[in-house]
Every structure is written in structure tokens, then in C-alpha cells.
Write an enzyme that holds these catalytic residues in place. Sequence first.
Site, short mmCIF file in Angstrom:
data_model
loop_
_atom_site.label_atom_id
_atom_site.label_comp_id
_atom_site.label_asym_id
_atom_site.label_seq_id
_atom_site.Cartn_x
_atom_site.Cartn_y
_atom_site.Cartn_z
N ASN A 194 -0.35 4.49 -0.30
CA ASN A 194 -0.99 5.75 0.12
C ASN A 194 -1.69 5.68 1.48
OD1 ASN A 194 -3.13 4.20 -0.53
ND2 ASN A 194 -4.03 5.57 -2.05
N ASP B 80 0.85 -1.19 0.00
CA ASP B 80 0.00 0.00 0.00
C ASP B 80 0.89 1.24 0.00
OD1 ASP B 80 -1.86 1.96 0.48
OD2 ASP B 80 -2.14 1.43 2.60
N GLU C 238 -8.32 -21.00 -16.32
CA GLU C 238 -8.67 -21.69 -15.07
C GLU C 238 -9.86 -22.58 -15.35
OE1 GLU C 238 -10.13 -20.81 -10.54
OE2 GLU C 238 -11.17 -20.03 -12.29
N ASP D 37 -4.10 3.86 2.68
CA ASP D 37 -5.53 3.59 2.86
C ASP D 37 -5.79 2.14 3.28
OD1 ASP D 37 -5.06 2.19 0.54
OD2 ASP D 37 -6.59 3.22 -0.67
N ASP E 120 -1.76 -1.25 -3.80
CA ASP E 120 -2.06 -0.50 -5.03
C ASP E 120 -0.91 -0.61 -6.03
OD1 ASP E 120 -0.15 1.36 -4.01
OD2 ASP E 120 -1.73 2.19 -2.75
N HIS F 278 -4.40 -17.37 -4.69
CA HIS F 278 -5.24 -16.60 -3.78
C HIS F 278 -6.50 -17.34 -3.35
CE1 HIS F 278 -6.80 -16.20 -7.77
NE2 HIS F 278 -7.95 -15.76 -7.28
N ASP F 279 -6.71 -18.56 -3.86
CA ASP F 279 -7.90 -19.34 -3.49
C ASP F 279 -7.56 -20.51 -2.58
OD1 ASP F 279 -9.60 -17.79 -5.07
OD2 ASP F 279 -9.28 -19.03 -6.85
N ASP G 223 -5.77 -10.54 -15.48
CA ASP G 223 -6.82 -11.52 -15.22
C ASP G 223 -8.03 -11.15 -16.06
OD1 ASP G 223 -8.30 -13.56 -13.78
OD2 ASP G 223 -6.93 -13.20 -12.11
N ASP H 60 -10.32 -16.45 -16.06
CA ASP H 60 -11.03 -16.95 -14.88
C ASP H 60 -12.22 -17.83 -15.24
OD1 ASP H 60 -11.51 -16.49 -11.89
OD2 ASP H 60 -13.45 -15.91 -12.71
C1 NOJ Z 1 -11.76 -18.09 -9.53
C2 NOJ Z 1 -11.01 -17.01 -8.82
O1 NOJ Z 1 -9.68 -17.40 -8.64
C3 NOJ Z 1 -11.74 -16.79 -7.51
O2 NOJ Z 1 -11.01 -15.96 -6.63
C4 NOJ Z 1 -13.10 -16.22 -7.82
O3 NOJ Z 1 -13.85 -16.14 -6.62
C5 NOJ Z 1 -13.87 -17.11 -8.80
N1 NOJ Z 1 -13.08 -17.61 -9.88
C6 NOJ Z 1 -15.04 -16.36 -9.40
O4 NOJ Z 1 -14.61 -15.39 -10.31
#
Ligand code: NOJ
Length: 553
Positions: free
Chosen positions: A29, A27, A263, A31, A35, A328-329, A104, A205
Site C-alpha cells: 500500500n 509493501d 529460541e 506506506d 504487509d 533477523h538478528d 512468533d 521467543d
Molecule cells: C529474540 C528476537 O529474535 C529479537 O529480535 C528480539 O529483540 C528479542 N528476542 C526480544 O524479544
Amino acid sequence: MGDMEKKKADWYKDLIVYQIYPRSYMDSNGDGIGDLRGIIGKLDYIAELGVNAIWLTPIYPSPCYDNGYDISDYRSIDPMYGTFDDFIEFRDGCHRRGIAIIMDLVVNHTSSHHMWFQESRKSRTGRYSDYYIWKDPVDGHEPNNWAGSFGGSAWEYVPERGQYYLHLFSKEQPDLNWECEELREEVVSIIRWWGEQGVDGFRVDAISYLEKAPGFPDSPEPPFSTGFALAMDICSNREGTHRYISELNRRAFAPYHMMTVGEVNCRKLSDYHDYASQSRHEFDMCIPFVPPIVEINTWSPLAMKKSIMETYEELKDDGWWARFLSNHDKPRQVSLYGDDGKYRVRSAKMLCALMEMLPGTPFVYQGEEIGMANVYYGSIEEYDDPSTQDFYREMIATGHTPEEALREAQLVSRDNARSPMQWTAGVNAGFSTGRPWLGVNPDSSEWNAESQIGDKDSIFSFYKEMIALRKGSEAIRRGDLRFILPDDPAIFAFERTLGSESYFLIADFSSDPVPFPVDLSGYGDVVISNTGRVAIDKDMVLEPYEAIVIRKM
Ligand code: NOJ
């Protein structure tokens, strides 16, 4: 990326991709939200690691019900992340350092705030009416039993149209109607537009769901406590979806020599292969979608090894691989597959060695290079992720105590990977001078980039070494793969060969010492080790989570 490099049809095979979740990276700035300027300030750090591509999860304008995977405008940057000028500066900074930019692309659905949806919901006869999937009520109810993957029904009623719209994810993420030709044209033009901005590729995605199950039948999956059942599997990998992807490739990705990674939700390897087959011209490679809960319950080193061997066999003659242990999932890799206690450093290095030595394009997720571990928040309110909230609700609804529900949520939550990047031992781990949008892991006082950068024994330094080794070796990037000891439950041992160049990786994927039953003492020199081992003995006992790379003499 210079144009020359991109012109090689298979330039994506030499990439090592660093995934950034911008909200949690840096970050600039105060907040509390990461960013673009924060990322720009860290480009030297990223370049030092040695990667040559960055994948940014979505930075487009979004109301952020699903942290950017709900896009409300495909052609600009969310002010929360900066301006378009910041993006251009980021682009140039990457390209100057030889780093490609992968954005993405989220086009299975948009945000419900997108202008297309706002118009579509108004009437059945407007310009955007068919951009989404609308159905009449059946007996006054939802058209079928499909569940949204963040809870409840996958259908939402809109009185203005007297119809339901479909959302396979949250109700703020309406699914696009890919049968609509005008919509398909919009997507082609969005991709081409980003191509003009100098973007080098896309991670695409939730792309296996474009064509839904014909006739919209009830899902046969076991229902949740709400009575609704997931329909992801019956909506996956349909012929129409492949047709739409080929069209995107031909008209938008290929003309810009873009690297593409889809994906996809596939149960069968052959389905996965279809997307990544070079002869079908769809994607360069794919990320298989494996929900964390499934993996937490089923993974083992042996299952992982078998899956690697099978996938390699399936793809080796026609196709390519995206390989990763984290994103990130998912929970953090050192917590899920390694040991985030006693063997944290060694197991983090072993996982790195494994990923960098295998064929395919490796993906490094921000923070794994410093061994970041799961963050176990003390209450459900501290979690942000909608799927964690839904998981918790479902646990309570099915009779678990709040303590049990929280304990399970802590293990599966996507927020494990989304807690802020740990830069320093200081306030907020050096991520922000404001209040971070998601709690910082208290272990940042010990586990942070600053303390690792100059330390030759750190996880960060090990990543640098492994990445440099990979970049310098055609055999590791593109050579053949041959496993030995395929049925051993703990040992990973394989050779990578191209022409006269060969390397061996030996790893103990367990917390116990394991005798190594093959004599590789004459093979060559140890070039990398996570235990300080300098030579291979005939009767060698591997230490817990040991990893050794040997180069053939
Ligand atoms: C896969 C993404 O990696 C995930 O973070 C997202 O919630 C779902 N697709 C829906 O877009």
C-alpha cells in the site's frame, strides 16, 4: 497443511521453513512498510522455491520499540500489516499451497503498552498487579546490577507503585511474571486461540528466561560502561522454566499438533537437549540464541563443523534440530560466512547446499535465496535497530572514534538482515512505491529476485534444486549423518544414509582451492554442483566454495 499430515506426530521433521520479516518483505500500500497483502502477492514465489512452512516474525499490534517483539495485543493483527481478513486470506493461501504457518510467540515479555502492564503499573493490589516482576528499591536504587540487553539498567521505576519492574530487553518490554498462575492461564488460552485460527505452529521467543535467578543476585558478568551487567545467563534454563514449557506443550501446543521451535540461550549442549528431547515434551526443536557479536569474533568453518557434529551426537537418539545460518538478528550469511565479493554466487550456493544436506529442519531467511548481503549504511542515524544504537553508544563511551564505532556497528547490526527484500532492479528494489522504513541496499540493481527467477544458474534456482532434492529424499531428511575429514579446516564432507539410499556432500568452505584427499570416484553420480562439475575424479582439487552432491549408485 492437511490434517492428515499434521496428525503424524513428527510432521515437523519434513519441513523446510522460510522465515519472513514482514516489515521488510513486500509493501502493498505504499506506506514504506511490508504487509500481509504484500506477502499474499508473493506466495507463488515462495511456493516456487519449494518450502513447505512460513515463519512470520510478530505481526500483532505493537508500538514497535523492538519491531513487534513488544506485543500490545496477542489476539489481533497490527493495522500496519493489514486486517484479520487479510490474515485469513494469507492462511488459506498458504494452506492451499501446502505451506504451514508458524507464528512468533513472545511471552517472556509484553509491550509496556499492553493493557496488562498499564493496569499492573497502577497499584500493588489490582487484578494484574502480579503479572509482571516488581521489586522494591534497595537503598533508594535499582534492586540489583542487571542490565537490559538494549542498554542501561534492567529495572525501571514506577512512582505509582513505588517499585521497579524488570525488563531483560528494553524498558518498553517488561518481563512477565511466570509464577503468576493467572498469567500462565492467559498464555495457554492465547496459544489455543491461535490453534483455532488454523495456525500450525510457533517459534517461541526468548523462552529460556521465564524463571529468573532465585533471590535476584547481582550478575557476575563484566559490567558495561553504565555499571550494569547482563543477567541473561544466570536467568536461563532454570527448572521452573522447563516446567512452564511442559505445561504449555501439554495444554496448548500438543492438542493442536503444533510444530514448536524454542529460541533458547544455552551454553551447554545438554541444556539445549533438555528443551528438544522428545521424551520431555517441551519443544520439537530449538534455535540457539547466539549474539552476532560473539559469533563474528569466534566462528570458523572448523568450529562450525565441530559444533554440527557435537549437536548431532547429542540429539540423534532423542531430539531434533532447527538449522539456520541467518535470521533477523544476524548479519547476512553470505557476508558473514561466505564471500559477498568475488565468490558471492558460489559461496551462497555452497551455504545452501550445506544447510539443505544436513539433518534437522532447515530454515531459509528471506533474501538468502537470492544472495542478499549486508547493507553498510553511511551513518548511525540510518540504523533503526535499538541494539545497534546501544552498541554504538557503548563503543563511543569506551573511547572509540565515531568512525570506528560505525565500522563495527555495520558488521554486527541486525539491520543487515532487515533491509527491504530486493525484488527488482527498479526503484526501492520493487519493495515499495513509498519511502521504505529502512534503506534499501544499493546493490539491489544487480542482486534481485526478478533477475534470478528464470536464470537456471542463479542462486534462486540452486535453492529450488536443493530444496527439491531434500523433499524427494528420505535419507536427506531423516537419515544418519557421518562426517569424514572431521579435522580438516576447510572441507565439509559427509554422508547421509537411510537403508539403501545414500548421498554425499563435499564442500570447500574457503576461498582457496583445496585438494580432496579421499577417492570417492566410485561412489556415484554428481546430482548437484555449484561449479558445473559433472563427475568425481580420484585426485580432485576442489574449487573455492565448491559444493558437490553425489548420489550413491
Ligand atoms: C529474540 C528476537 O529474535 C529479537 O529480535 C528480539 O529483540 C528479542 N528476542 C526480544 O524479544
